[in-house]
Enzyme design. Sequence first.
Site, mmCIF file in Angstrom:
data_model
loop_
_atom_site.group_PDB
_atom_site.id
_atom_site.type_symbol
_atom_site.label_atom_id
_atom_site.label_comp_id
_atom_site.label_asym_id
_atom_site.label_seq_id
_atom_site.Cartn_x
_atom_site.Cartn_y
_atom_site.Cartn_z
ATOM 1 N N ARG A 119 1.480 10.431 -0.837
ATOM 2 C CA ARG A 119 0.954 10.639 0.509
ATOM 3 C C ARG A 119 -0.400 11.343 0.427
ATOM 4 O O ARG A 119 -0.638 12.185 -0.449
ATOM 5 C CB ARG A 119 1.949 11.503 1.282
ATOM 6 C CG ARG A 119 1.579 11.839 2.730
ATOM 7 C CD ARG A 119 1.903 10.721 3.632
ATOM 8 N NE ARG A 119 1.973 11.137 5.041
ATOM 9 C CZ ARG A 119 1.536 10.399 6.041
ATOM 10 N NH1 ARG A 119 0.999 9.230 5.818
ATOM 11 N NH2 ARG A 119 1.656 10.813 7.288
ATOM 12 N N THR A 389 1.194 0.133 8.792
ATOM 13 C CA THR A 389 1.509 0.285 7.377
ATOM 14 C C THR A 389 1.800 -1.088 6.781
ATOM 15 O O THR A 389 1.695 -2.097 7.456
ATOM 16 C CB THR A 389 2.757 1.175 7.198
ATOM 17 O OG1 THR A 389 3.709 0.817 8.212
ATOM 18 C CG2 THR A 389 2.444 2.644 7.325
#
Length: 595
Positions: A119, A389
């Site tokens: 991340r 995403t």
Amino acid sequence: MILRISVTTLLPTLILSLGYISAENVKKWHAIVIIILLALEASARREEIISNHGVVATDMAKCSRIGRDVLREGGHAVDAAVAAALCLGVVSPASSGIGGGAFMLLRLANGDAQAFDMRETAPAFSSMNMYGGNATLKASGALSIAVPGEVAGLHEAWKQHGKLPWKRLVMPAEHLARRGFRISPYLFMQMNRTKAGILADEGLRSMLTSNGELLQLGDTCYNKRLADTLGVISRHGPKALYNGSVGKNLVRDIRKFGGVLTMKDLQKYKVRVTKPISAEIMGLTILGMPPPSAGGAGIILMLNILAQYGSPSGVSGPLGIHRLIESLKHVAAVRMNLGDPEFVNVSEVLSDMLSPKFAAELRKTIFDNMTFDPSYYGGKWNQILDHGTSHLCVVDKDRNAVSMTSTVNSYFGALYQSPSTGILLNNEMDDFSIPVNNSNNVPPPAPANFINPSKRPLSSMAPTIVLKNGQLKAVVGASGGAMIIAATTEVLLNHFAKGMDPLSSILSPRSYHQLIPNVLQYENWTTVTGDHFEVPAETRIALQNKGHVLEGLAGGTISQFVVHTLEDSEAVEGVVFGKLTAVSDPRKGGLPAGY
């Protein structure tokens, strides 16, 4: 309800929408021909395949095939995931890329499992009050850019498990960027929705426009700067980005753009490798991503609530959707107490979200004949609505499995592509909460998700792996921001609770709720590939009668799904080798590949 629109149905509509077509109007003729060809292809496409050895399911057929070829050469599931993810970053730049981040869940055939957290992180010069309460500054532009993590994470997973050379895995994406790829229907839609931002940025303009206009559907797109960057990364690994020439050029471009990211930020970036969270539900073991993902815990909490109703009857029909939405609203309220565990103590809330006892208490607050305002569900904090995403699923010949969700956040991230490197940058800072003066009717922002240097923002991404009796049973996940938790749960329920086959589990129309606003969104749209998804009218009426406010949604989530057949399959040294059924969601036009 799912309908597929044929070419003969599409063509009159297309001609009417385009108006009179002259021989001189080449672009419109070109568009018609491309759409007809795509419709013909759609009528014969295979969103579901069955293979004995290995499978890859992604948003793009080209990337699935690239991953499949890696498996065929003897590559590990991680190898295929690396090659497919890098491919997606090139051909689907609105959704993912090396300027973003990802979560990868890996379950090895020997039973070991790992969660790779790649991340993005907040730069050192960021702070809780850096936006002065102005949310638009964190939504796009220079100050929305967080430190990218995908390259570091992919390389770390490969370093631990890869079988093929790193350069071999990067090469297909490099070639696509250099030789060009065709604009897909879904990318074309994303480009049109983001047209103003593309035209405003030098890097995006150079890639996605010609003579001042957006490229058209089916046009060839090139990113030769990115190809050069991928070439350097293929030879020198992640150090080229995190402590080398690529990183220096990237930082220089970002600083000129007005950003605060530095070389020290890149040098300090670390991939986190931890254990997945897990739970036993409905005779299955669910493996999920730990925080800062709220997805894994959110899915487990929903399933623990819904399992109490029994299956299939307790989760079927309009009443089943009502119960799902009510449990989803509870998840939305609880998840905002999560955050980056290196900065916030989330052990208590995480323990609650994984607890069947906690789920049983929430179940008592759900009534089959009514719904309630957001305050009823006990949420203290305002929601963060993360964005687009891309998801992929891989299972190899040894039954190692990868579920990976990657992102640059909004369409085309920060709407900034580094001119010298070709890297499109994320706007992941938008996933943090910031202190603002809210009205009395809106909950305050979540302190657990406030900005801190090197902190990772909360995410809804939810790569998931399912086991049965210790054997791999399924790999699943979705893209679609804050709707990911609902989508992944619905696919799991469709297959494991309602008994739907894998393809039907993906095709079934979906419903969503994000707590605030208090609206139940239901699919009602025709996709770029001609499928129409719509929750049936009788279901909508039943939900309205329970007090839900409904709103049709022209979009939603894109899911990939792999199911491993355990029944009547051969076991070798304790590992079952059954048939693999892979499904790519037609909502984005993806296709799986296998051998």
